[in-house]
Design an enzyme around this catalytic site. Structure first.
Site, short mmCIF file in Angstrom:
data_model
loop_
_atom_site.label_atom_id
_atom_site.label_comp_id
_atom_site.label_asym_id
_atom_site.label_seq_id
_atom_site.Cartn_x
_atom_site.Cartn_y
_atom_site.Cartn_z
N SER A 7 48.49 -54.94 -19.56
CA SER A 7 48.93 -54.26 -20.78
C SER A 7 47.94 -53.16 -21.14
O SER A 7 46.74 -53.29 -20.89
CB SER A 7 49.03 -55.25 -21.95
N ASP A 68 55.92 -59.56 -22.43
CA ASP A 68 56.94 -58.65 -22.96
C ASP A 68 57.47 -59.28 -24.22
O ASP A 68 57.79 -60.48 -24.23
CB ASP A 68 58.07 -58.40 -21.95
N GLY A 154 52.06 -52.87 -34.61
CA GLY A 154 53.50 -52.87 -34.39
C GLY A 154 54.28 -53.05 -35.69
O GLY A 154 54.05 -52.35 -36.67
#
Length: 204
Positions: A7, A68, A154
């Site tokens: 990542s 994910d 996020g």
């Protein structure tokens, strides 16, 4: 076991590093090895996690761990889902993604703003590992009307956890990480890790 974290997301790297600090795995971010993110063109979370893990394992020659994840909003028929990271059009544009999400939910009452974070983790011994270790985790909650808190990353500023009465971005990492979708997936992964390593050693 030295493992590449597949990542380039700094928030994910921080969470995964803290949650796996006592796992016995020596974690190496893929960026430290010059490995870039591959194109994620899978149709499911597990496919995308496998794409990332295989890419990192193939280039590094090491075992690889990939995640994910996404935000699933019931009133939007599961959106943003697989495209959570680039919901507004640009990968990693958290502010843009949140703005679009809140726009799509404008006028939707609180009781219909149910959502959940979902995470799929994949751990590979090598790029062609036929038996990857796959673990999943979910974190149910609600979408707030406006951002709250200064932490997280996020969609955290607009995700509310009814169990604690706090937004994800209002929680310190020590409180958020164990109950998050990623923390729950990692708990599953760690519970199966010793057996998985033993099976790999026996097969080798």
């Amino acid at each position: 076991m030295k493992v590449v974290l597949a990542s380039g997301n700094k928030g994910k790297l921080a969470e995964l590093g803290e949650l796996l600090s006592q796992s016995g795995l020596e974690l190496v971010p893929q960026g430290a090895l010059g490995i870039a993110d591959p194109v994620e063109d899978g149709h499911t979370y597990v496919e995308n996690a496998l794409i990332k893990a295989r890419n990192a394992a193939r280039i590094s020659g090491l075992p690889a761990l990939a995640d994910d994840s996404g935000l699933i909003v019931d009133a939007l028929d599961g959106a943003p889902g697989l495209i959570s990271a680039h919901y507004a059009g640009v990968h990693g544009d958290a502010a843009g993604n949140i703005a679009k999400l809140l726009g799509e939910l404008q006028g939707v009452p609180t009781e219909r703003r149910t959502a959940r974070f979902y995470c799929c983790l994949v751990l590979l011994r090598h790029a062609d590992d036929p038996q990857p270790l796959i673990a999943e985790g979910e974190w149910p909650g609600l979408i707030l009307d406006a951002p709250r808190g200064d932490g997280g990353f996020g969609y955290d500023p607009v995700f509310f956890d009814p169990a604690t009465g706090l937004g994800a971005a209002e929680m310190p990492a020590s409180q958020k990480n164990p109950i998050s979708h990623r923390g729950r997936a990692l708990a599953v992964l760690k519970s199966r890790l010793a057996d998985w390593i033993a099976r790999g050693a026996a097969a080798g």
